[in-house]
Design a protein around this motif. Structure first.
Motif, PDB file in Angstrom:
ATOM      1  N   THR A 187      39.782  34.919  42.753  1.00  0.00           N
ATOM      2  CA  THR A 187      38.700  35.155  41.949  1.00  0.00           C
ATOM      3  C   THR A 187      38.816  34.240  40.784  1.00  0.00           C
ATOM      4  O   THR A 187      39.826  33.731  40.075  1.00  0.00           O
ATOM      5  CB  THR A 187      38.830  36.426  41.435  1.00  0.00           C
ATOM      6  OG1 THR A 187      40.019  36.619  40.463  1.00  0.00           O
ATOM      7  CG2 THR A 187      38.837  37.483  42.174  1.00  0.00           C
ATOM      8  N   LYS A 211      35.532  35.303  44.594  1.00  0.00           N
ATOM      9  CA  LYS A 211      34.107  35.477  43.726  1.00  0.00           C
ATOM     10  C   LYS A 211      34.321  34.370  42.944  1.00  0.00           C
ATOM     11  O   LYS A 211      35.147  33.927  42.304  1.00  0.00           O
ATOM     12  CB  LYS A 211      34.731  36.757  42.863  1.00  0.00           C
ATOM     13  CG  LYS A 211      34.197  38.030  43.260  1.00  0.00           C
ATOM     14  CD  LYS A 211      34.287  39.375  42.258  1.00  0.00           C
ATOM     15  CE  LYS A 211      33.914  40.423  43.047  1.00  0.00           C
ATOM     16  NZ  LYS A 211      32.836  40.797  43.645  1.00  0.00           N
ATOM     17  N   ASP A 251      37.298  43.905  35.602  1.00  0.00           N
ATOM     18  CA  ASP A 251      37.122  44.965  36.705  1.00  0.00           C
ATOM     19  C   ASP A 251      36.509  44.395  37.968  1.00  0.00           C
ATOM     20  O   ASP A 251      36.931  44.641  39.083  1.00  0.00           O
ATOM     21  CB  ASP A 251      36.222  45.956  36.172  1.00  0.00           C
ATOM     22  CG  ASP A 251      37.023  46.911  35.297  1.00  0.00           C
ATOM     23  OD1 ASP A 251      38.287  46.640  35.163  1.00  0.00           O
ATOM     24  OD2 ASP A 251      36.348  47.713  34.502  1.00  0.00           O
ATOM     25  N   CYS A 253      37.133  41.576  38.975  1.00  0.00           N
ATOM     26  CA  CYS A 253      38.258  40.870  39.701  1.00  0.00           C
ATOM     27  C   CYS A 253      39.180  41.858  40.165  1.00  0.00           C
ATOM     28  O   CYS A 253      40.550  41.638  40.026  1.00  0.00           O
ATOM     29  CB  CYS A 253      38.857  39.887  38.770  1.00  0.00           C
ATOM     30  SG  CYS A 253      37.840  38.615  38.238  1.00  0.00           S
ATOM     31  N   GLY A 254      38.761  42.939  40.396  1.00  0.00           N
ATOM     32  CA  GLY A 254      39.675  44.114  40.992  1.00  0.00           C
ATOM     33  C   GLY A 254      40.505  44.793  40.003  1.00  0.00           C
ATOM     34  O   GLY A 254      41.549  45.487  40.396  1.00  0.00           O
ATOM     35  N   ARG A 256      42.355  43.283  38.036  1.00  0.00           N
ATOM     36  CA  ARG A 256      43.513  42.393  37.473  1.00  0.00           C
ATOM     37  C   ARG A 256      43.196  41.182  36.581  1.00  0.00           C
ATOM     38  O   ARG A 256      44.331  40.494  36.392  1.00  0.00           O
ATOM     39  CB  ARG A 256      44.291  41.823  38.952  1.00  0.00           C
ATOM     40  CG  ARG A 256      44.536  42.986  40.040  1.00  0.00           C
ATOM     41  CD  ARG A 256      45.125  42.276  41.208  1.00  0.00           C
ATOM     42  NE  ARG A 256      46.263  41.233  40.831  1.00  0.00           N
ATOM     43  CZ  ARG A 256      45.973  40.001  40.851  1.00  0.00           C
ATOM     44  NH1 ARG A 256      44.836  39.409  41.488  1.00  0.00           N
ATOM     45  NH2 ARG A 256      46.959  39.083  40.423  1.00  0.00           N
TER      46      ARG A 256
END
Ligand SMILES: [Zn+2]
Ligand SMILES: [Zn+2]
Length: 369
Positions: A187, A211, A251, A253-254, A256
């Motif tokens: 990302t 992303k 968020d 980016c999952g 993380r």
């Protein structure tokens, strides 16, 4: 062919004053010097700051600005047969060129990084009488300057981005590559999507990143960034505070944080905030910061995340070449030429600078026809 006696130029005679249209005598050309007829000279954010004396460097005035220039060869000395790649050149060919590096200093000879040349001679920052700036009809390209011929199928509007923003980002991606680069599925967050940010987005878009998140405060720039490959756009002005914005991006980016953050905004506050967006083992590339001012950061945010911080400055001819090849190969896929959002006549350079400062033009360009 007759070398013109004078060249019109928009000259920065004094910092913080409007540029003046002057006739500058064409200096006597030395052995190996070329004379270029300027085709398109784009206006850099650096020029906007230089004109107001807001940079860390303060070259003596009068200056002819313009370091992002595509021009046609008007006078070609017999000693010059090819560009740096070996492509034959003739009068009328369009070229772009880097600053002139001396090839003998520690940076050139030992580090092999001419961009840090201790005795470089720049274009767009030198005394007006030397006629080495793009805000003019003609420009002198000194003997020994690295230059490349622009392929016929690439327009000047498409090519000119490689002269500054593009080559700078290609250099930064080389630095990032030395630290592992962008891996498939990563990302990426790009803060600030002016010309430098756009090139960061388009290069990231070709890496297999999952992303590519563009962050800016300009709806126009954000909309445009989608066409250069951004998968998500964030208008920073839509969030009540930094914490809310950072959480939203983390968020996305999952949860993380981002594997790669590329800072192209030039904002000190953004520079500090970006450390909060980084994932563990994230890489933070800094390519937009030009201020001499300080901002507080928490160094532990770098240590605890085992983050890598990569700074990168400008680029040399290899980055121009790679960027131009990238543009040529992908010109049907991305609207590179539209980076020039508005064109002005040479004598309208003051308006061009004003429109850049006001954010009206993404990138302004002076044209000579
Ligand atoms: Zn520039
Ligand atoms: Zn050097």
């Amino acid at each position: 062919m007759d070398i013109p006696k004078t060249s019109k130029a928009m000259v920065l005679t004094e910092f913080k004053k409007p540029l003046e249209l002057l006739d500058i005598p064409v200096p006597e050309l030395g052995p190996g010097d070329m004379l270029i007829k300027v085709d398109l000279a784009s206006v850099c954010g650096t020029d906007v700051h230089l004109a107001r004396d807001e940079l860390s460097m303060h070259p003596p005035t009068p200056i002819i600005m313009g370091h992002e220039t595509v021009g046609e060869i008007f006078y070609l000395p017999d000693s010059v047969k090819t560009d740096i790649t070996g492509a034959p050149v003739k009068v009328g060919d369009r070229i772009m060129w880097s600053h002139l590096f001396d090839g003998t200093c520690y940076s050139c000879k030992v580090l092999h990084e001419p961009v840090m040349c201790e005795r470089s001679r720049g274009y767009g920052f030198s005394p007006a009488k030397e006629l080495r700036g793009g805000y003019a009809e003609y420009e002198v390209v000194l003997a020994g300057t690295d230059f490349i011929r622009i392929p016929d199928d690439v327009t000047s509007e498409e090519a000119v981005g490689a002269c500054c923003a593009g080559r700078t980002v290609v250099n930064a991606f080389e630095g990032l590559g030395r630290c592992g680069g962008i891996r498939p599925g990563d990302t990426v967050v790009v803060t600030g999507v002016g010309p430098v940010g756009l090139f960061a987005i388009v290069l990231a878009a070709q890496t297999g990143a999952s992303k590519i998140i563009a962050v800016d405060v300009s709806p126009t720039r954000l909309e445009f960034s989608k066409r250069w490959g951004a998968t998500d756009v964030i208008n920073a002005a839509d969030y009540k505070d930094s914490a809310e914005k950072v959480k939203y991006i983390r968020d996305l980016c999952g949860g993380r944080g981002a594997d790669i953050v590329i800072e192209c905004s030039g904002s000190l506050a953004v520079f500090a905030e970006n450390l909060d967006m980084l994932a563990y083992y994230g890489k933070y590339v800094i390519v937009g910061q030009t201020s001499e001012d300080a901002v507080p950061i928490v160094p532990n945010k770098i240590q605890r995340k085992s983050a890598v911080v990569i700074g990168s400055h400008s680029g040399d001819i290899r980055h121009y070449i790679k960027c131009l090849k990238f543009v040529q190969a992908n010109r049907k896929k991305y609207p590179f030429g539209e980076i020039i959002s508005k064109k002005y006549k040479l004598e309208e350079a003051n308006q061009a600078l004003e429109d850049m400062r006001a954010g009206i033009a993404l990138k302004a360009a002076l044209v000579n026809k």
